[in-house]
Design a protein around this motif. Structure first.
Motif, PDB file in Angstrom:
ATOM      1  N   PHE A  33       8.476  -3.739  -3.891  1.00  0.00           N
ATOM      2  CA  PHE A  33       7.596  -3.758  -2.769  1.00  0.00           C
ATOM      3  C   PHE A  33       6.040  -4.306  -3.241  1.00  0.00           C
ATOM      4  CE2 PHE A  33      10.526  -0.631  -1.088  1.00  0.00           C
ATOM      5  CZ  PHE A  33      10.654  -1.167   0.128  1.00  0.00           C
ATOM      6  N   SER A  34       5.891  -4.417  -4.379  1.00  0.00           N
ATOM      7  CA  SER A  34       4.747  -5.231  -4.971  1.00  0.00           C
ATOM      8  C   SER A  34       4.761  -6.522  -4.657  1.00  0.00           C
ATOM      9  CB  SER A  34       4.442  -4.775  -6.259  1.00  0.00           C
ATOM     10  OG  SER A  34       5.384  -5.382  -7.310  1.00  0.00           O
ATOM     11  N   TYR A  35       5.945  -7.233  -4.942  1.00  0.00           N
ATOM     12  CA  TYR A  35       6.013  -8.585  -4.499  1.00  0.00           C
ATOM     13  C   TYR A  35       6.096  -8.993  -3.112  1.00  0.00           C
ATOM     14  CZ  TYR A  35       6.512 -13.380  -5.475  1.00  0.00           C
ATOM     15  OH  TYR A  35       6.699 -14.950  -5.562  1.00  0.00           O
ATOM     16  N   SER A  36       6.771  -7.969  -2.225  1.00  0.00           N
ATOM     17  CA  SER A  36       6.937  -8.181  -1.155  1.00  0.00           C
ATOM     18  C   SER A  36       5.510  -8.028  -0.596  1.00  0.00           C
ATOM     19  CB  SER A  36       7.744  -6.876  -0.542  1.00  0.00           C
ATOM     20  OG  SER A  36       9.111  -7.058  -0.804  1.00  0.00           O
ATOM     21  N   LEU A  37       4.752  -7.333  -0.973  1.00  0.00           N
ATOM     22  CA  LEU A  37       3.276  -7.387  -0.346  1.00  0.00           C
ATOM     23  C   LEU A  37       2.415  -8.448  -0.646  1.00  0.00           C
ATOM     24  CD1 LEU A  37       2.167  -3.623  -0.985  1.00  0.00           C
ATOM     25  CD2 LEU A  37       3.162  -4.572   1.208  1.00  0.00           C
ATOM     26  N   LEU A  38       2.860  -9.065  -1.794  1.00  0.00           N
ATOM     27  CA  LEU A  38       1.962 -10.627  -1.968  1.00  0.00           C
ATOM     28  C   LEU A  38       2.648 -11.638  -1.142  1.00  0.00           C
ATOM     29  CD1 LEU A  38       2.272 -10.402  -5.877  1.00  0.00           C
ATOM     30  CD2 LEU A  38      -0.002 -10.399  -4.410  1.00  0.00           C
ATOM     31  N   HIS A  39       3.835 -11.671  -0.978  1.00  0.00           N
ATOM     32  CA  HIS A  39       4.397 -12.622   0.000  1.00  0.00           C
ATOM     33  C   HIS A  39       4.018 -12.586   1.381  1.00  0.00           C
ATOM     34  CE1 HIS A  39       7.380 -15.829  -0.642  1.00  0.00           C
ATOM     35  NE2 HIS A  39       7.044 -15.752  -1.839  1.00  0.00           N
ATOM     36  N   TRP A 119      -1.385  -3.569 -15.817  1.00  0.00           N
ATOM     37  CA  TRP A 119      -2.663  -4.104 -15.367  1.00  0.00           C
ATOM     38  C   TRP A 119      -2.662  -5.199 -14.799  1.00  0.00           C
ATOM     39  CZ3 TRP A 119      -5.149  -2.359 -20.963  1.00  0.00           C
ATOM     40  CH2 TRP A 119      -4.797  -1.081 -21.047  1.00  0.00           C
ATOM     41  N   VAL A 120      -2.074  -6.264 -15.258  1.00  0.00           N
ATOM     42  CA  VAL A 120      -1.951  -7.719 -15.061  1.00  0.00           C
ATOM     43  C   VAL A 120      -1.804  -7.879 -13.480  1.00  0.00           C
ATOM     44  CG1 VAL A 120      -1.162 -10.068 -15.128  1.00  0.00           C
ATOM     45  CG2 VAL A 120      -1.787  -8.565 -17.337  1.00  0.00           C
ATOM     46  N   LEU A 121      -0.505  -6.962 -13.179  1.00  0.00           N
ATOM     47  CA  LEU A 121      -0.035  -7.113 -11.853  1.00  0.00           C
ATOM     48  C   LEU A 121      -1.144  -6.415 -10.805  1.00  0.00           C
ATOM     49  CD1 LEU A 121       2.324  -7.595  -9.656  1.00  0.00           C
ATOM     50  CD2 LEU A 121       3.510  -5.438 -10.482  1.00  0.00           C
ATOM     51  N   SER A 122      -1.627  -5.175 -11.193  1.00  0.00           N
ATOM     52  CA  SER A 122      -2.398  -4.509 -10.364  1.00  0.00           C
ATOM     53  C   SER A 122      -3.598  -5.175  -9.973  1.00  0.00           C
ATOM     54  CB  SER A 122      -2.419  -3.323 -10.976  1.00  0.00           C
ATOM     55  OG  SER A 122      -3.591  -2.400  -9.936  1.00  0.00           O
ATOM     56  N   PHE A 123      -4.134  -5.931 -11.066  1.00  0.00           N
ATOM     57  CA  PHE A 123      -5.500  -6.615 -10.707  1.00  0.00           C
ATOM     58  C   PHE A 123      -5.059  -7.839  -9.806  1.00  0.00           C
ATOM     59  CE2 PHE A 123      -7.831 -10.345 -12.291  1.00  0.00           C
ATOM     60  CZ  PHE A 123      -9.265  -9.987 -11.798  1.00  0.00           C
ATOM     61  N   GLY A 124      -3.995  -8.495  -9.829  1.00  0.00           N
ATOM     62  CA  GLY A 124      -3.768  -9.704  -9.153  1.00  0.00           C
ATOM     63  C   GLY A 124      -3.641  -9.287  -7.925  1.00  0.00           C
ATOM     64  N   MET A 125      -3.112  -8.003  -7.525  1.00  0.00           N
ATOM     65  CA  MET A 125      -2.761  -7.678  -6.255  1.00  0.00           C
ATOM     66  C   MET A 125      -4.050  -7.383  -5.402  1.00  0.00           C
ATOM     67  SD  MET A 125       0.800  -5.412  -6.505  1.00  0.00           S
ATOM     68  CE  MET A 125       0.977  -5.013  -4.610  1.00  0.00           C
ATOM     69  N   ALA A 224      -3.728  -1.610  -1.061  1.00  0.00           N
ATOM     70  CA  ALA A 224      -3.187  -0.254  -1.502  1.00  0.00           C
ATOM     71  C   ALA A 224      -2.124  -0.212  -2.264  1.00  0.00           C
ATOM     72  CB  ALA A 224      -2.906   0.746  -0.143  1.00  0.00           C
ATOM     73  N   GLY A 225      -1.154  -1.313  -2.110  1.00  0.00           N
ATOM     74  CA  GLY A 225      -0.052  -1.282  -2.979  1.00  0.00           C
ATOM     75  C   GLY A 225      -0.415  -1.625  -4.614  1.00  0.00           C
ATOM     76  N   GLY A 226      -1.300  -2.336  -4.684  1.00  0.00           N
ATOM     77  CA  GLY A 226      -1.921  -2.722  -5.876  1.00  0.00           C
ATOM     78  C   GLY A 226      -2.333  -1.331  -6.579  1.00  0.00           C
ATOM     79  N   VAL A 227      -3.276  -0.562  -5.789  1.00  0.00           N
ATOM     80  CA  VAL A 227      -3.445   0.760  -6.480  1.00  0.00           C
ATOM     81  C   VAL A 227      -2.272   1.687  -6.726  1.00  0.00           C
ATOM     82  CG1 VAL A 227      -4.844   2.928  -5.820  1.00  0.00           C
ATOM     83  CG2 VAL A 227      -5.698   0.624  -5.043  1.00  0.00           C
ATOM     84  N   ILE A 228      -1.439   1.703  -5.975  1.00  0.00           N
ATOM     85  CA  ILE A 228      -0.076   2.541  -6.384  1.00  0.00           C
ATOM     86  C   ILE A 228       0.698   2.146  -7.671  1.00  0.00           C
ATOM     87  CG2 ILE A 228       2.105   3.011  -5.325  1.00  0.00           C
ATOM     88  CD1 ILE A 228       0.904   2.946  -2.521  1.00  0.00           C
ATOM     89  N   VAL A 229       0.720   0.578  -7.725  1.00  0.00           N
ATOM     90  CA  VAL A 229       1.225   0.103  -8.952  1.00  0.00           C
ATOM     91  C   VAL A 229       0.506   0.381 -10.090  1.00  0.00           C
ATOM     92  CG1 VAL A 229       1.609  -2.225 -10.101  1.00  0.00           C
ATOM     93  CG2 VAL A 229       2.408  -1.869  -7.747  1.00  0.00           C
ATOM     94  N   PHE A 230      -0.887   0.481  -9.962  1.00  0.00           N
ATOM     95  CA  PHE A 230      -1.576   0.514 -11.129  1.00  0.00           C
ATOM     96  C   PHE A 230      -1.355   2.117 -11.756  1.00  0.00           C
ATOM     97  CE2 PHE A 230      -5.474   2.328 -13.219  1.00  0.00           C
ATOM     98  CZ  PHE A 230      -5.814   1.584 -14.170  1.00  0.00           C
ATOM     99  N   PHE A 231      -1.035   2.789 -10.996  1.00  0.00           N
ATOM    100  CA  PHE A 231      -0.831   4.641 -11.136  1.00  0.00           C
ATOM    101  C   PHE A 231       0.527   4.735 -11.351  1.00  0.00           C
ATOM    102  CE2 PHE A 231      -5.125   4.930  -9.380  1.00  0.00           C
ATOM    103  CZ  PHE A 231      -5.846   5.394 -10.519  1.00  0.00           C
TER     104      PHE A 231
END
Length: 502
Positions: A33-39, A119-125, A224-231
């Motif tokens: 879902f993290s990449y789904s949100l990016l797309h 960290w990298v993924l969350s920052f990017g999102m 919001a998805g980036g925050v969830i990924v971070f934690f």
């Protein structure tokens, strides 16, 4: 009669099942879902192109025109004298985004192998969500229209979004071995298509209020998805005390098979197998490999060039399909957005089924070749689709099956195979770098293609755009033809050996 190693080392799906925990499920869902949100945020831009084009040109449909009188005020705010130039600029923005995205992929893969992937993924999102909000929502609320500002924002957005794919593929590669990888990654790689569907759905729901609200909704959900990924994201099994992939290879467990790539390298000499990118056997801490070392891995260059051609076609559908349906058939923009979902549905089914078939055959390239041959025929058929929504949707889904499926396989399962070859000894620190190279090269091809599509469409109309797609799909087959021939020979050899063993 002694059975060759090629036949002895057949992966077992039991290895995948027995090692699957609730952590694997959480990782699968979070990366999905993290990449789904990016797309989804990218899809929003393609879904509102008609509205943006109308807003940027003097038109009776332009809602801001009455507010911007006298003429001097309107003349200082509108960007283009006609929709043709606006369309060409939209294609330029796609090209700018993909070029910066491609450059970012080469860098993000290297960075992801050296820093914490979470960290990298969350920052990017989160950062990308802020840029998308500024591009589509803030500028419209402030009635600020500037071509150079749009270009700069889209360059930054491309760089930030490039952190997504190398990181999520690397995380998935850390958690899931080769046993069933074609099916698992084929199913998981549907994240891009699900993101497209989500983006199209969100955009069509709020488009009646203005295209700025489509950007607002998708940017908010992505942040919001980036925050969830971070934690919540665990980047590797060792974070929860589970053994890493390949940790028990010496004990002859099923993970020996799980880390062997489906690249058909069983015919490599034993002397070549002794080569390793690892500095020494005594170095227990895996080191991230360099960019040029990753390029020299078997199959990386060929699959990268092939993906450049295939991603050009796949992303052209991604960026231009709603626009094509609206302009070529005169359908409403919201209806075109909803209809374009069928291309992604075909891609989801295609990636999953073709990945499963490649697991059974233990080879990827022949499956890709057959699918791409059918893709040529489906492209020709879709170019002649009548002005009928049901017929168009069916042919569109078939086209997505044969184009989106191979595209998902190369960018996910095959990239994971390439990053876990014997020459890197299962080093997970190679995964993000290799994925960045494959996807980055593909994005360069896609970037060039978006400008060419707008140029061809403006001068030669849509039929020649589809001829261009057919040429690029044929080029994809040409680039992987050495791998196709090699793997077909291995399949025939294995079949003869099995017959002799019986």
């Amino acid at each position: 009669m002694a059975v060759p190693g090629t036949l002895r080392r057949q992966p077992s799906n039991r290895g995948l099942v027995s090692h699957c925990t609730h952590h694997h499920i959480v990782v699968f869902l979070l990366t999905f879902f993290s990449y789904s949100l990016l797309h989804a945020s990218r899809k929003t831009f393609s879904n509102v192109k008609v509205s943006i084009s109308s807003q940027w040109t003097p038109s009776c449909q332009n809602s801001t025109a009455p507010e911007l009188r006298p003429y001097e005020l309107w003349n200082s705010s509108h960007l283009f004298p006609n929709k043709e130039e606006a369309t060409l600029f939209l294609g330029t923005l796609d090209t700018i985004f993909l070029f910066s995205y491609a450059v970012g992929l080469f860098v993000s893969g290297i960075v992801g192998d050296r820093l914490n992937l979470r960290w990298v993924l969350s920052f990017g999102m989160c950062s990308s969500a802020l840029v998308v909000f500024s591009f589509g929502t803030l500028t419209e609320w402030l009635h600020f229209y500037n071509k150079w500002f749009y270009c700069c924002l889209w360059v930054v957005n491309g760089l930030l979004q490039s952190t997504g794919w190398p990181c999520v593929v690397a995380v998935m590669g850390n958690w899931f071995g080769k046993a069933g990888r074609g099916f698992v990654f084929g199913l998981w790689s549907a994240c891009a298509s699900v993101g497209n569907i989500l983006g199209a759905f969100l955009a069509s729901c709020v488009l009646k209020y203005g295209y700025e609200y489509a950007f607002l909704v998708t940017a908010s959900v992505q942040f919001a998805g980036g925050v969830i990924v971070f934690f919540g994201l665990l980047t590797s099994p060792k974070e929860v005390g589970l053994p890493e992939l390949g940790a028990d290879e010496d004990e002859g467990s099923v993970e020996e098979d799980a880390n062997r790539p489906l690249m058909g390298d069983d015919d490599v000499d034993d002397d070549d197998r002794n080569y390793s990118i690892q500095a020494t056997d005594n170095d227990s801490q895996p080191k991230a490999i360099g960019f040029f070392q990753a390029c020299c891995l078997p199959g990386v260059v060929l699959y990268s060039l092939a993906y450049a051609c295939l991603k050009l076609v796949n992303y052209s559908f991604f960026f231009w399909l709603p626009f094509y349906l609206s302009n070529n058939f005169g359908w409403k923009e919201a209806e075109a957005d909803q209809l374009s979902i069928w291309y992604d549905v075909g891609g989801i089914i295609g990636g999953t089924i073709q990945g499963l078939i490649s697991d059974v055959l233990q080879k990827r390239a022949p499956v890709l070749a057959v699918s791409l041959l059918f893709a040529v025929g489906s492209l020709f058929g879709y170019s002649r689709s009548p002005n009928s929504k049901p017929i168009n949707a069916v042919i569109m889904a078939i086209t997505g099956f044969f184009i989106g499926g191979p595209s998902n396989m190369i960018s996910s399962a095959i990239s994971a195979d390439l990053g876990r070859q014997d020459v890197v000894k299962g080093n997970s620190e190679a995964l993000a770098t290799v994925t960045g190279i494959v996807d980055g090269t593909g994005s360069i091809g896609a970037a060039v293609g978006q400008y060419l599509v707008s140029l061809i469409q403006e001068n030669l109309k849509w039929m020649w755009v589809f001829y261009f797609f057919i040429l690029m799909t044929s080029s994809t087959i040409l680039f992987i033809s050495p791998l196709i021939v090699r793997e077909i020979r291995l399949l025939l050899q294995e079949r003869r050996l099995r017959m002799l063993a019986e």
